[in-house]
Design an enzyme around this catalytic site. Structure first.
Site, PDB file in Angstrom:
ATOM      1  CB  CYS A 196     -15.578 -22.495 -29.070  1.00 18.21           C
ATOM      2  SG  CYS A 196     -16.592 -21.220 -29.820  1.00 18.21           S
ATOM      3  CD  GLU A 197     -11.302 -26.634 -28.638  1.00 16.75           C
ATOM      4  OE1 GLU A 197     -10.787 -26.938 -27.537  1.00 16.75           O
ATOM      5  OE2 GLU A 197     -12.104 -27.350 -29.243  1.00 16.75           O
ATOM      6  CD  GLU A 213      13.837 -36.193 -47.985  1.00 14.66           C
ATOM      7  OE1 GLU A 213      13.356 -36.143 -46.837  1.00 14.66           O
ATOM      8  OE2 GLU A 213      13.990 -37.257 -48.599  1.00 14.66           O
ATOM      9  N   PRO A 214      14.525 -30.007 -47.626  1.00 16.05           N
ATOM     10  CG  PRO A 214      15.461 -28.037 -48.452  1.00 16.05           C
ATOM     11  CD  PRO A 214      15.369 -29.522 -48.714  1.00 16.05           C
ATOM     12  N   GLY A 215      12.016 -28.040 -45.962  1.00 21.49           N
ATOM     13  CA  GLY A 215      10.710 -27.414 -46.128  1.00 21.49           C
ATOM     14  C   GLY A 215      10.687 -26.062 -45.452  1.00 21.49           C
TER      15      GLY A 215
HETATM   16  C1  LIG Z   1       8.630 -32.847 -43.095  1.00 17.83           C
HETATM   17  C2  LIG Z   1       9.697 -33.555 -43.818  1.00 17.83           C
HETATM   18  C3  LIG Z   1      10.769 -32.834 -44.355  1.00 17.83           C
HETATM   19  C4  LIG Z   1      10.922 -31.349 -44.207  1.00 17.83           C
HETATM   20  O1  LIG Z   1      11.174 -30.932 -42.900  1.00 17.83           O
HETATM   21  P1  LIG Z   1      11.528 -29.400 -42.589  1.00 17.83           P
HETATM   22  O2  LIG Z   1      11.757 -29.357 -41.148  1.00 17.83           O
HETATM   23  O3  LIG Z   1      10.375 -28.582 -43.026  1.00 17.83           O
HETATM   24  O4  LIG Z   1      12.760 -29.059 -43.373  1.00 17.83           O
HETATM   25  C5  LIG Z   1      11.720 -33.549 -45.044  1.00 17.83           C
HETATM   26  N1  LIG Z   1      11.641 -34.886 -45.218  1.00 17.83           N
HETATM   27  C6  LIG Z   1      10.621 -35.601 -44.719  1.00 17.83           C
HETATM   28  C7  LIG Z   1      10.568 -37.055 -44.946  1.00 17.83           C
HETATM   29  C8  LIG Z   1       9.623 -34.961 -44.003  1.00 17.83           C
HETATM   30  O5  LIG Z   1       8.616 -35.672 -43.496  1.00 17.83           O
END
Ligand SMILES: *Cc1c(COP(=O)(O)O)cnc(C)c1O
Length: 380
Positions: free
Chosen positions: A332-333, A263-265
């Site tokens: 404004c911070e 699950e990469p983001g």
């Molecule tokens: C945020 C998240 C990801 C992705 O994380 P990255 O660091 O962006 O790869 C994967 N799985 C779950 C459950 C998340 O909450």
């Protein structure tokens, strides 16, 4: 992306804009696939949920990991199917669970005993069988910023290992949930793989144990979290890290047989784009020199929230000695900054700068604070 190639965008400048490169997006997805050949990649929508980006990833054969009904809906609007969707997150409401059940999504990740109970009840009310996975909290340290560590006992995420036996019994008693796999997600921006390997070993052990209760359980989901090197323009360290990541996974899973998911983001989206903004004022107060931009923590929160580093690059390089600037926004911070004491070629009012590698966790965290307009988003 080379910001010098973006000068054409300054001609009709309409305010701060995230600019994304479609080719880089495709290349990142392809490169990740090449290192994880046995894996189904579920892109973590929360990193960047722009419909165009999602649509391209769908075309590249990726699936999605979501953390709210809103993200599920966005994924479906962008071309994904319910069978592509993993749904994670610690706080799923009844309405959100109902939405997931109505859609018959691929996998609902359970993060607590109470959530299992809620999903059972809602599935029973609908005469459905929910496909679930248990998100394990393996209690390992990946040495990242404390705000983005999620795999330690002190974090709110995942199920404690001690709770598993009772939950397996619970699943066995319930006709309305079907346990398909185990998952973990240790946190974000991992650049050290020690904790990750330990997590894989724990997940592997628990997976084999779970299979003895549920012989058909086969989904082995390692979560996301692989990091990038924000300081580097050169990608060589990053290429080494992703190769080592692929290799570590191969080693730790040797001899196993499962349906593998990841699950990469960030790794996919961060390098795809940056934030373009304009210097409104140069202010020298005798102590510091500030470059005050038309964009700030309202558009990109990461420096404020995590003390995160982003390279700040002028679109036009001016001659003269480098100077130290605090690159700040209009909000404004005093926490509203992109960089502090950053050595830069001279900046002048009206110049454009590029906040690099902000394609992930950038636009998605933008807020209306101070009622400045939201940043634009442009795909090249
Ligand atoms: C945020 C998240 C990801 C992705 O994380 P990255 O660091 O962006 O790869 C994967 N799985 C779950 C459950 C998340 O909450």
């Amino acid at each position: 992306m080379n910001p010098r190639s973006l000068n054409f965008l300054t001609q009709n400048y309409q305010g701060p804009a995230y600019v994304y490169d479609t080719e880089i997006l495709k290349a990142r997805a392809a490169e990740l696939k090449s290192h994880l050949p046995q894996f189904q990649i579920h892109y973590a929508v929360k990193a960047n949920f722009h419909p165009q980006l999602l649509n391209i990833l769908k075309q590249q054969g990726l699936k999605v990991d979501t953390v709210s009904a809103g993200e599920i809906n966005r994924a479906l609007e962008s071309g994904f199917l319910p069978e592509d969707v993993i749904y994670s997150g610690v706080g799923k409401t009844v309405r959100e669970i109902d939405r997931a059940l109505d859609l018959d999504i691929y996998q609902l990740n359970i993060e607590s005993p109470s959530e299992l109970k809620r999903v059972q009840e809602r599935a029973a009310a609908k005469n459905k069988v929910a496909a679930i996975a248990f998100r394990i909290n393996p209690d390992v340290d990946i040495k990242t910023h404390p705000y983005i560590a999620t795999g330690l006992s002190e974090n709110k995420f995942g199920i404690a290992q001690a709770d598993l036996p009772a939950l397996y019994e619970e699943v066995k008693r319930s006709p309305n949930v079907s346990l398909k796999g185990l998952t973990m997600h240790l946190g974000s921006q991992m650049t050290d793989l020690g904790g990750f390997k330990e997590g894989l070993q724990k997940l592997r052990r628990l997976f084999l144990e779970a299979q003895s209760f549920f012989p058909s359980l086969d989904r082995f989901d390692i979560g996301g979290g692989i990091g990038i090197f924000y300081e580097d323009e050169d990608l060589s360290r990053e290429k080494t890290l992703i190769a080592n990541y692929g290799e570590a996974i191969k080693q730790e899973l040797k001899g196993m047989n499962a349906h593998y998911q990841t699950e990469p983001g960030r790794w996919i989206a961060a390098r795809v784009g940056g934030l373009m903004a304009q210097v409104q004022y140069i202010k020298h107060n005798g102590v510091k020199k500030f470059a005050i931009l038309d964009s700030g923590m309202n558009h990109l929160m990461r420096p404020t929230l995590y003390s995160a580093f982003h390279r700040v690059l002028p679109l036009k390089i001016r001659p003269g000695n480098k100077e130290k600037y605090d690159i700040v926004g209009p909000i404004c911070e005093s926490s509203d900054f992109f960089a502090k004491n950053r050595e830069m070629t001279p900046l002048e009012e009206g110049d454009f700068v590029w906040i690099a590698d902000s394609g992930a966790y950038g636009s998605v965290m933008a807020s209306a604070y101070n009622l400045h307009p939201f940043p634009q988003e442009i795909f090249l």
